[in-house]
Every structure is written in structure tokens, then in C-alpha cells.
Design a protein around this motif. Structure first.
Motif, short mmCIF file in Angstrom:
data_model
loop_
_atom_site.label_atom_id
_atom_site.label_comp_id
_atom_site.label_asym_id
_atom_site.label_seq_id
_atom_site.Cartn_x
_atom_site.Cartn_y
_atom_site.Cartn_z
N UNK A 35 32.99 -26.67 52.69
CA UNK A 35 32.49 -25.32 52.94
C UNK A 35 32.18 -24.60 51.61
N UNK A 36 32.97 -24.84 50.55
CA UNK A 36 32.67 -24.24 49.25
C UNK A 36 31.33 -24.72 48.72
N UNK A 37 31.15 -26.04 48.80
CA UNK A 37 29.89 -26.63 48.33
C UNK A 37 28.70 -26.08 49.10
N UNK A 38 28.91 -25.92 50.42
CA UNK A 38 27.80 -25.47 51.27
C UNK A 38 27.38 -24.04 50.89
N UNK A 39 28.36 -23.17 50.68
CA UNK A 39 28.03 -21.80 50.31
C UNK A 39 27.32 -21.78 48.95
N UNK A 40 27.92 -22.45 47.97
CA UNK A 40 27.36 -22.43 46.62
C UNK A 40 25.94 -22.99 46.62
N UNK A 41 25.77 -24.13 47.30
CA UNK A 41 24.47 -24.78 47.34
C UNK A 41 23.43 -23.93 48.03
N UNK A 42 23.83 -23.31 49.15
CA UNK A 42 22.87 -22.51 49.90
C UNK A 42 22.39 -21.31 49.10
N UNK A 43 23.32 -20.68 48.39
CA UNK A 43 22.91 -19.51 47.58
C UNK A 43 21.90 -19.96 46.53
N UNK A 44 22.22 -21.05 45.84
CA UNK A 44 21.32 -21.54 44.79
C UNK A 44 19.96 -21.91 45.38
N UNK A 45 20.00 -22.66 46.48
CA UNK A 45 18.74 -23.14 47.05
C UNK A 45 17.92 -21.99 47.64
N UNK A 46 18.60 -20.99 48.19
CA UNK A 46 17.86 -19.84 48.73
C UNK A 46 17.12 -19.12 47.60
N UNK A 47 17.80 -18.92 46.47
CA UNK A 47 17.14 -18.30 45.32
C UNK A 47 15.96 -19.14 44.86
N UNK A 48 16.22 -20.43 44.76
CA UNK A 48 15.18 -21.35 44.28
C UNK A 48 13.98 -21.35 45.23
N UNK A 49 14.29 -21.42 46.54
CA UNK A 49 13.21 -21.46 47.54
C UNK A 49 12.40 -20.17 47.52
N UNK A 50 13.09 -19.05 47.33
CA UNK A 50 12.36 -17.77 47.27
C UNK A 50 11.44 -17.73 46.06
N UNK A 51 11.96 -18.17 44.91
CA UNK A 51 11.17 -18.14 43.68
C UNK A 51 9.95 -19.03 43.80
N UNK A 52 10.12 -20.20 44.42
CA UNK A 52 9.01 -21.17 44.50
C UNK A 52 8.25 -21.07 45.82
N UNK A 53 8.65 -20.11 46.68
CA UNK A 53 8.02 -19.94 47.99
C UNK A 53 8.06 -21.23 48.82
N UNK A 54 9.26 -21.79 48.96
CA UNK A 54 9.41 -22.99 49.78
C UNK A 54 10.04 -22.59 51.11
N UNK A 55 9.22 -22.58 52.17
CA UNK A 55 9.75 -22.16 53.46
C UNK A 55 9.89 -23.32 54.44
N UNK A 56 9.06 -24.33 54.27
CA UNK A 56 9.09 -25.44 55.23
C UNK A 56 9.98 -26.56 54.67
N UNK A 57 11.13 -26.77 55.31
CA UNK A 57 12.10 -27.75 54.82
C UNK A 57 12.26 -28.91 55.79
N UNK A 58 12.72 -30.02 55.22
CA UNK A 58 13.12 -31.16 56.04
C UNK A 58 14.54 -31.53 55.62
N UNK A 59 15.29 -32.16 56.52
CA UNK A 59 16.61 -32.66 56.13
C UNK A 59 16.68 -34.16 56.41
N UNK A 60 17.49 -34.84 55.61
CA UNK A 60 17.67 -36.28 55.79
C UNK A 60 19.10 -36.60 55.36
N UNK A 61 19.98 -36.79 56.32
CA UNK A 61 21.39 -37.00 56.01
C UNK A 61 21.95 -38.16 56.80
N UNK A 62 23.02 -38.78 56.29
CA UNK A 62 23.59 -39.91 57.00
C UNK A 62 24.11 -39.50 58.37
#
Lengths: 412, 317, 299
Positions: free
Chosen positions: A156-183
Motif C-alpha cells: 500500500x505504501x508503494x501504491x500511494x507513492x507510485x500513484x502520486x508520482x505517476x499522476x504528476x508525470x501523467x499530468x505534465x506529459x498529458x498521458x490520459x490513456x493507460x494500459x496495464x499488464x501485470x502477472x
């Protein structure tokens, strides 16, 4: 030859232990034995071997400083092969037959849940889980055990930290359409859902247009990669790790995947970096263990010492096991005892200095899990230091959202 | 060799049980007790497989499915209902028996190699269901949260000693029942099918029905083994139903002796002891186990008990 | 289930081309491994549970050979030839001792070999995973055919595997050795009585089977991860191929491997959660309706 000698010594020791009356055995056993169990064989043996390597360094350091309570320490390593029933058996054996007075449980998640039950049953031994990242192990009060603690990253710590970072990054680069690929198993599904939940909270206009769930250890990801390419997302989030991540990157390169979408993963670590020959630059990744984050002399020194001794770089599991020993050391110094209840009382709420802390310290919270360890996100580069522009996570925010999550799960 | 064979079996079982139950009164050794608990589960599992392999000539590669089924059925019943332990155990075994009946009904008509492969396919299917039906089974993390330890008639199974006694009794009774089945006329019919199915058929045996009965009984006993395994780990994990676990049972049968009733029990003992000892000294457990298996397979060319019996022709059957 | 997505994919040439290529590459590499399993079973009536080990070792040998020679071609050839040789040794030293034993004895010997060589790999190459890296010649952008993506490396691999399938097929039907092999599959006693040296024949069959698996492992090494125990999932898949195609039938193995590849390629779009379950169910249904497999001969 040295292997043979140790084996004989161990055999002789074992025989003596069997033959001698218990009180004799105890009088002779000045050495303090610490049981350590992990996955030391099979495809993910790296989990165990990199943990063991780190503990052997700790053993030398602690013994050079006079041991615990004036007694030299010695690790007893056992291989559970990743099977929960073996893990349970080994825990009992380490305590009941081998006479271990402290436990380090370096099992992966399913093994650590089995160990947890045994530790609860035994009731009289302190145990630190060092590798399980599944939050419920300590977050769920029904599963938490009075004398068992966790020194490790937590999902849960990793998820919060990662989401905050990625949300900032996605906003800066205007990345709205995402895909996921997980085991396609519990870690992949739960953690992806956790990331997405927080991610959407920070960036509500994000949209997941496709998802792929390859099987764990699947040799070929081609059909997954082509599916992702066809969906044309702007960015991809993946939780593949170790050999699977390495294969995915190599196969993705064949399709020039990394020039078609931004890729984010929390799981780029030194073994992956060592194995991938053509690492694409610009993958957004968390630092599982990185010598340059936190960028302090102590961290660098520890990483280099490990590299020098084992001729390979430490993993995320290495630092976690090292920190577990620091906690034991401090708790024993404080209580002057090995009693599980006394140690547990000392450990809860303890704060220690550590090269791996975000601010130079790591805290063992009252709910038996560590907080304040370094979490950062940056981007990959093919050369050393491999991950650059690392931004540290905001622990205040992590704790706030973790508490919210715990309430949702009805843990508190 | 004189006297009634069933009585002799009963006597042996009683003596073994008394000895095993008496040990903790003289010396408490948690390691020994754990060993017996695990052996109980494994011995039932391997012996039930041998009812198929050794007695009937049906080579199943997917027997672990029923071991896993028993473990999950029991653990889930204990977690989801308020039933007492023996009721939950009986229910779990009944469910496993039914599952074995259904799978068997589909499989038993196939001949040797195809039978082996279809049982393997069923096991893989079952395993992938456990992994993907996460809301029920916990997926690859296994069924967590422990098995509630409810008291039954003042008999509390929570303590190690109680679990030890419970497992020893169940295992000895289970093996005795299997022994009874093997020596019964039905068991003789199964051996006749193994040796010459045409002859059995001419004599009026309905082959598929006898095979299905054997398959169902074997599944039931594997399920009992699974219940004991679930009690030991206080949960249920997908590894219990995975292919390597079927492999373990096959190894136990082959190492101990396919033509001796107690062969699989001895094989299970060898495997467990080997595991416990070897993993202490080396992480190359696979290497050691592989070499031991090769030594047995190529050196003895048969299981230990079969080898001893052949080496002592005076006592051969 | 997402049948709309599958329909949409089948309607565009780009998607069809891309997913077909990905199905072909998975299928053809699988065929190389399964061809050995089915050939060995056809001639020797041995279910070779150690076949995944050949695949794994082929990949590791190629990895080391690449380090030594810096040539992908040499690496692949050494992987294949080393495994052909290994196949012969394996047959002579281990398998030849269990001819005529029941299938469990064969399983025991093969599985022992799997356990041993998984650990040998760990001792020699270490417990961590390795990746071979893409040969520089193939570090080029993918081709676009009818809007679909086709990587040159995969096109070459598919070509090599197809060539081998043709050579194998022609070899079995045209050459003397091939005819002997096919005859031995039907009636080994008769072949032996006719004066054919079956010992040599069996060794040759193992050499071919081992060589093909080693070749597959080596060819795939640039894109797949090498790790101890990696042979297991390949083994299970090639069993499925062998059973569906018919035990002993090379043509059946080819068709079944391609079917599985394509089910994966398109299944990931249409029913991503259920591709594995689907394949097991197909296997069970085929065993029930046509136990000898699609192309097998009734025993």
C-alpha cells in the motif's frame, strides 16, 4: 573443502545436540542461534540468496562488535523451496529442535503467512518478516501476531507513492490513456487495483483502455505485447518483475514497444538491470534498492561493501534483512533480553538510524510494520547509476492515504 | 503367516498405534511429532495412489488434485461454517469422494498413457481454478487466517500433542481400511484387471465400474490425507494441489515398493526424512533427491520393500 | 469475455496480421520442442519428461557460446548440437535402462534428471536469471505488413522453424532413415527382426529430439529469460501439443502447436482470463472423443 568441514562440524553438533541432556546442551550453547528461512532454490532463489548474503555481512559486523548480550550470533539458514507447508514445518523445527532464539522470516508472501500462524502458535519467539510486501500481513488485526514484525516495503505504501508520482508525470506529459499488464495472481491483481484506485483519485481523467494478465513465469509475452500495441495507449503500467520483466522488455524491444508508449513499473532493480542488455531509457521506475538513493555516503558504502564481498549488487531484499538485524540489535540493547514479549514491547514504536531511511531513520510503527524507508521514483538510463532524477515520496501523504485505505478495509 | 490375516493386520495396527501414542509420554520431541503428523498425511496420500497404480495398474498423474481438494474443502468448511471439526472433515472427504467419482467417470475408460494424461489435465484445470477463483480460495496466496480450532468433546486439536494423536489415529485407521480393501475380493478383482483385463472381462467383471470404484476410493483416501495436511499448515495452499505434489506421491510409491502394501508408507518416510535432512545441509536439494531417485530406479530397479521381498525368496508370496 | 473486441480485431487487417505473427512465433517454437516429444514417443514409446530440460540447456549453452564467440549463429548451432549430443548420452546412459519398464519408472528417471539439471544450471550459471540480448543484426525497427507489425527477428525464426518442419516431414517420408523411423513406430520388433540396428536408431531419434529442443531454446534465448526450472512450463505445453496432435504424429504436433499459438494470439483479445483453462478443456475433450489425437493412428 571448507564445505566438507562445515558439514562435518554441523553433523557433529547435531549429533551432540541429540545425545546430550538438554541442560548440558544449553550450557554449551553460548552461541545465539538465529533461524532464517527463505526460498533458496528454484527459479526465485535470488530472494533467499541475496537475503542470506546481507545477513552474513550483518553476522560478521555484530560479532565483531561483541555479539548480542555478549554471545556470538550464528544464522541457521533453511530452504522452504517456497512451499507454505515446508515454511511452517521449518519454523517449528528452527525453534523446537535447532534451538533458535530469534527468527528472521525471509519467505515470500504465501510462506510468510504460514510462518505467521506458527509464530502465533508458539507465542514465545520473536520473528521479523523481511520480504513479504503484502499489506494485510500486519495491517489486518486478525492476521497480525503479537511477537511478529515486518521490516519490508509494503504494497500500500508503494501504491500511494507510485500513484502520486505517476499522476504528476501523467499530468505534465498529458498521458490520459493507460494500459496495464501485470502477472495474473494475487500480487499482480491486488496491487494493480490498489495503484489504479489511488491513481484515479489523483488524476480523475485517467482512463484504462486495455489490460493484459500474463501468467507468472510465462516464457513468451508476444501476444500480450501485440495486444498492448494494438490498443495504442499513451502509457503502460506493469507489475511484471525479475525474469518476467526482463523477458517482457526484451520482447517489447522487438516490437519497438518503448518508442510507442511511456512505460512505468515499480520493479526495475539491479538484477533486472544486469540481465537486460538493451535497457530502453526513460522507463519510469521506483527504486527498489539503489545505491544512489538516498544519495548518502552511508548508503553508497553499504552497497559497495556488498558488491565487494559477493561480486554482485544487493537487491531490495538485501537491505530489508540488514535493517531487520538493526532493529533486533537495538531492541536487545534496550531490553537486555531475548524474551519475545519484552522484545515486542521494545520494537513497537522504535525508531532507528538507517542508511535506507528517507530521512536517515526508519520507524517500526505500533502495528508492527516499518515506515519512513526510502521510496523514490525516477527514470531509467542504460548506464550507471541506471535510475536518475529520483524524486523522494512524501511520507505524510503515504500515511494519510494508508490510514484511509485501512478504514476502507475495516482494519481500523 | 498363520492365523487369520485380517486379525494379524489388526494386531499390527494396534501395536503401531499404541507405540506411536506412547512415545510423547516418555519423550517430547516436537520435531518427531511434526514428522509423524506430516507422515500421516503423506502416507495416506501415497497409499491411496498405490491402490490405483500398484493394485489396479491405473497410472494417475493427477492424484494430487484430490489431496488438494480435501485440504481446501476442509479448510473452507471450517472457516465458513460453525460445524465441528469431525463433521467438517467428514463433509470434506464426502465432497472429495464425489469429485473423484465425477472425474473418474470421465477418465477411467481411457487406456494407460491417455489415462495418465487426462488425469494430469484435470489436475492442471483444478489448479488453475484455485489460482483464478481468488475470492473463494485466496488464489496463489492460499487460504489464510488459519483454521479455527473448535473444541470437540473437550478434545482440543489446537495443541501439537493433540494434533499428533489425532493424525496418528486417523492414519492408522485409514491404512487399515485400505489394507482391508486391498485384501478383499474386490481388491483381488482389481489385481486381476491389472494382470489381465481380458480375462477379468471374460469372468464377468465390468472393467470400467471396478476401475471407477477404485478411482473413487483412492480419491477419498487422498482427501483424508489432504484434511490432515490442512490441519498441519492451518490453512490450504495451491501447492497442495499442484503437479509436483502428485510427483511426490508417485516417488513415494516407487521408492517404497509398488507391490507391497506398506511400500508407499516407507517411501513417504524416506522422502520426508530425506527432505528434512538434506535441506539442512545444502540448497541443492533437487540434485541430491535426483541422484537418490536414480540410484533407486537404476540400482534397485524397484522399491525398497519389493527389493527386500525378492531378495528373501523364503518370504515371497 | 470480450467478443466485441475479438470481432473488431478480426475485421482489421492490422490486428489480424499482428496477432497471427505473434501466434505463429509462439506456435513454431513450441512445435520444435513438441516435435521431439512426439517423435520419441512414436518410436520408443517413452514419454520424455526431461524434454523441457533439453530446451533449458540449449538456451544456456547458447548464452555461454555467444559470450565466447560473439556470434548468434554459432551460439544457436552450439545450443542445438550440444543438445543433440546430450540427447544421445541421455538415451544411452539413462533411458536405455528403463525400456520396457512401466511408464512410472520412466517418469522417475526423467524427473530425476530434471531435478539434477535444474540444480546443475544453478551451480554453473547461478540462481539469478539471464537474458542473452538481441543480436545487433536484428536491432532494427519492425516491419509493417498490411498495417500489422512484424518484427524481422520473428520472421526469421518462423522461417527457420518452418524450414525444419518441412525437412523433418520430407526426411520422414522420403529417406531410408525416415522410413525406418516410421516403421519402428508401428512395429519395433519387426524392424529389429529385419536387421535394423535399433540401438543406433533410438540414439538417433533422441539426438534429433534433443537437438530440436536445444535449437528452440537457443533461438528463443535473445527474447526469453533464462532461469533454472524454465523448462517446466514448456514441457507441459508440449505435452498438450503432443496429446492434441496425436502422440507420435509430427504433422499433428505442427497443427496443434499452431492452434495453441493462435488461441493465445487471439484469445488474449477475446477471452484473456480463460486462455489456459480453454487449452486444458480442449485437451480433455480431445482425449475423450479422439484419444489418439487429431492426427494419431488408433492403437
Amino acid at each position: 573443502m571448507s564445505g566438507l568441514v562445515t558439514r562435518r562440524t554441523v553433523l557433529a553438533g547435531g549429533a551432540a545436540g541429540l545425545l546430550a541432556a538438554p541442560w548440558v546442551a544449553r550450557a554449551q550453547a553460548n552461541t545465539l542461534r538465529i533461524g532464517m528461512q527463505s526460498i533458496l532454490s528454484g527459479p526465485i532463489a535470488l530472494l533467499g540468496t541475496s537475503s542470506r548474503n546481507s545477513l552474513l555481512i550483518e553476522q560478521d559486523r555484530i560479532n565483531a562488535a561483541g555479539g548480542f548480550l555478549g554471545r556470538p550470533i550464528e544464522f541457521v539458514f533453511r530452504d522452504s523451496k517456497g512451499q507454505p507447508q515446508e515454511a511452517a514445518r521449518i519454523t517449528r523445527e528452527l525453534v523446537n529442535s535447532t534451538g533458535c532464539e530469534l527468527l528472521i522470516d525471509a519467505e515470500a508472501s504465501s510462506g510468510s503467512f504460514a510462518v505467521q500462524e506458527v509464530v502465533r502458535d508458539l507465542g514465545t519467539i520473536a520473528c521479523i518478516h523481511t520480504n513479504s510486501e503484502t499489506s494485510s500481513l500486519t495491517a489486518d488485526p486478525k492476521i497480525r501476531a503479537p511477537t511478529a514484525f515486518r521490516v519490508a516495503r509494503q504494497g500500500v505504501h508503494d501504491a500511494v507513492a507510485g500513484s502520486i508520482y505517476l499522476a504528476d508525470y501523467a499530468s505534465a506529459k498529458k498521458l490520459n490513456k493507460w494500459a496495464t499488464c501485470s502477472p495474473d495472481y494475487a500480487y499482480g491483481r491486488d496491487t494493480t487495483a490498489q495503484y489504479l484506485q489511488f491513481f484515479k483519485q489523483f488524476k480523475p481523467d485517467v482512463e484504462v483502455i486495455t489490460d493484459a494478465w500474463p501468467k507468472l513465469g510465462q516464457p513468451d509475452f508476444t501476444e500480450v505485447i501485440t495486444k498492448l500495441i494494438q490498443a495504442k495507449p499513451q502509457a503502460l503500467f506493469t507489475l511484471l518483475y525479475a525474469g518476467d520483466l526482463s523477458a517482457f522488455v526484451n520482447q517489447g524491444n522487438v516490437y519497438a514497444l518503448f518508442s510507442q508508449m511511456m512505460v512505468a513499473t515499480p520493479n526495475v532493480d539491479y538484477p533486472v538491470l544486469a540481465a537486460i542488455k538493451n535497457l530502453p531509457p526513460g522507463i519510469q521506475s521506483a527504486t527498489r534498492y539503489l545505491e544512489t538513493f538516498p544519495d548518502t555516503p552511508a548508503n553508497k558504502e553499504w552497497g559497495q561493501a556488498y558488491l565487494k564481498r559477493w561480486n554482485e549488487r544487493p537487491t531490495n531484499w538485501s537491505w530489508q534483512n540488514s535493517v531487520a538485524m538493526h532493529f533486533y540489535e537495538e531492541a536487545i540493547r534496550k531490553t537486555n533480553s531475548l524474551d519475545a514479549k519484552a522484545l515486542a514491547a521494545a520494537l513497537a514504536g522504535m525508531k532507528i538510524n538507517s542508511p535506507f531511511g528517507a530521512d536517515g531513520t526508519i520507524t517500526m510503527r505500533d502495528d508492527h510494520t516499518t515506515v519512513g524507508y526510502a521510496i523514490g521514483w525516477g527514470q531509467t538510463t542504460p548506464k550507471e547509476p541506471f535510475i536518475i532524477d529520483v524524486k523522494p515520496a512524501d511520507w505524510g501523504k503515504i500515511i494519510e492515504l494508508e490510514t484511509e485505505w485501512k478504514k476502507q478495509q475495516k482494519y481500523i | 503367516m498363520k492365523g487369520h490375516p485380517a486379525l494379524r493386520d489388526l494386531a499390527i495396527a494396534a501395536i503401531v498405534l499404541i507405540v506411536v501414542l506412547a512415545v510423547p509420554a516418555f519423550h517430547r520431541s516436537p520435531a518427531f511429532e511434526d514428522f509423524i503428523i506430516r507422515l500421516s498425511a503423506m502416507a495416506l496420500f501415497a497409499s491411496s495412489l498405490n491402490l490405483l497404480v500398484g493394485n489396479t495398474g491405473m497410472v494417475s498423474f493427477g492424484h494430487g488434485m484430490f489431496y488438494g481438494f480435501g485440504a481446501y474443502a476442509f479448510a473452507l468448511t471450517m472457516q465458513m461454517t460453525e460445524l465441528s471439526l469431525p463433521v467438517a472433515a467428514v463433509l470434506a472427504v464426502a465432497l472429495t469422494t464425489f469429485a473423484a467419482l465425477c472425474v473418474g467417470a470421465i477418465c477411467v475408460r481411457l487406456s494407460t498413457d491417455y489415462f495418465a494424461f487426462i488425469t494430469l489435465a484435470f489436475q492442471m484445470l483444478f489448479f488453475s481454478i484455485i489460482i483464478s477463483w481468488q475470492s473463494l480460495t485466496g488464489g496463489d496466496q492460499g487460504l489464510r487466517g488459519g483454521i479455527p480450532r473448535r473444541e470437540i468433546f473437550g478434545f482440543e486439536i489446537g495443541s501439537q500433542l493433540r494434533l499428533y494423536q489425532f493424525c496418528a489415529v486417523v492414519a492408522v485407521l485409514g491404512l487399515l481400511a485400505l489394507r482391508h480393501i486391498t485384501t478383499s475380493p474386490f481388491g483381488q478383482t482389481l489385481r486381476m484387471i491389472r494382470d489381465n483385463e481380458n480375462r477379468a472381462s471374460f469372468l464377468g467383471v465390468v472393467l470400467w465400474r471396478a476401475r471407477l470404484q477404485a478411482f473413487t476410493i483412492a480419491g477419498a483416501f487422498a482427501g483424508i490425507g489432504g484434511v490432515l495436511a490442512a490441519l498441519f499448515v492451518s490453512g490450504a495452499y495451491p501447492e497442495l494441489a499442484d503437479w509436483p505434489n502428485s510427483g511426490q506421491a508417485i516417488f513415494a510409491v516407487m521408492l517404497g515398493g509398488i507391490d507391497s502394501f506398506l511400500g508407499p508408507v516407507l517411501g513417504a518416510m524416506i522422502l520426508l526424512a530425506l527432505n528434512d535432512v538434506v535441506t539442512r545441509f545444502t540448497e541443492y536439494y533437487g540434485l541430491v533427491l535426483g541422484l537418490v531417485i536414480l540410484a533407486f530406479a537404476l540400482g534397485l530397479r524397484r522399491g525398497v520393500l519389493d527389493f527386500i521381498r525378492l531378495a528373501r525368496p523364503g518370504r515371497a508370496k | 469475455m470480450n467478443l466485441d473486441a475479438l470481432g473488431a480485431c478480426l475485421a482489421t487487417s492490422a490486428c489480424v496480421v499482428t496477432q497471427t505473427t505473434s501466434g505463429l512465433i509462439v506456435g513454431m517454437l513450441l512445435f520444435l520442442v513438441a516435435a521431439g516429444v512426439t517423435l520419441i514417443f512414436g518410436v520408443l514409446k517413452i514419454v520424455n519428461f526431461a524434454h523441457g530440460t533439453f530446451y533449458m540447456l540449449g538456451g544456456y549453452v547458447a548464452y555461454t557460446a555467444l559470450g565466447a564467440t560473439d556470434s548468434y549463429t554459432l551460439a544457436v548451432l552450439s545450443g542445438a548440437f550440444a543438445m543433440a549430443l546430450f540427447g544421445v548420452l541421455f538415451e544411452r546412459l539413462l533411458i536405455s535402462r528403463v525400456y520396457g519398464s512401466n511408464v512410472l519408472m520412466q517418469l522417475l528417471v526423467c524427473y530425476a534428471a530434471v531435478l539434477i539439471f535444474d540444480d546443475v544450471v544453478k551451480i554453473v550459471w547461478g540462481p539469478e536469471f539471464h537474458a542473452m540480448g538481441m543480436p545487433p543484426a536484428f536491432q532494427v525497427p519492425p516491419l509493417f505488413i498490411a498495417g500489422g507489425v512484424v518484427p524481422p527477428f520473428y520472421a526469421v525464426l518462423i522461417g527457420i522453424a518452418a524450414l525444419i518442419a518441412i525437412v523433418l516431414g520430407l526426411g520422414l517420408s522420403m529417406t531410408r532413415l525416415g522410413k525406418t523411423v516410421r516403421a519402428a513406430a508401428i512395429n519395433p520388433q519387426m524392424v529389429s527382426a529385419l536387421g535394423v540396428n535399433t540401438t543406433a536408431l533410438f540414439a538417433i531419434v533422441f539426438a534429433i529430439g534433443g537437438g530440436l529442443a536445444g535449437l528452440a531454446g537457443a533461438l528463443a534465448a535473445p527474447v526469453r529469460s533464462l532461469s533454472p526450472g524454465m523448462g517446466f512450463s514448456i514441457l507441459i505445453e508440449s505435452f498438450i501439443v503432443t496429446v492434441i496432435g496425436g502422440m507420435g504424429s509430427i504433422a499433428g504436433a505442427l497443427v496443434a502447436a499452431l492452434v495453441i499459438g493462435l488461441v493465445r494470439g487471439f484469445g488474449t483479445i477475446g477471452f484473456p482470463q480463460f486462455t489456459d483453462g480453454m487449452i486444458y478443456i480442449v485437451m480433455i475433450v480431445i482425449l475423450l472423443l479422439r484419444p489418439q489425437g487429431l492426427f494419431g493412428r488408433r492403437a
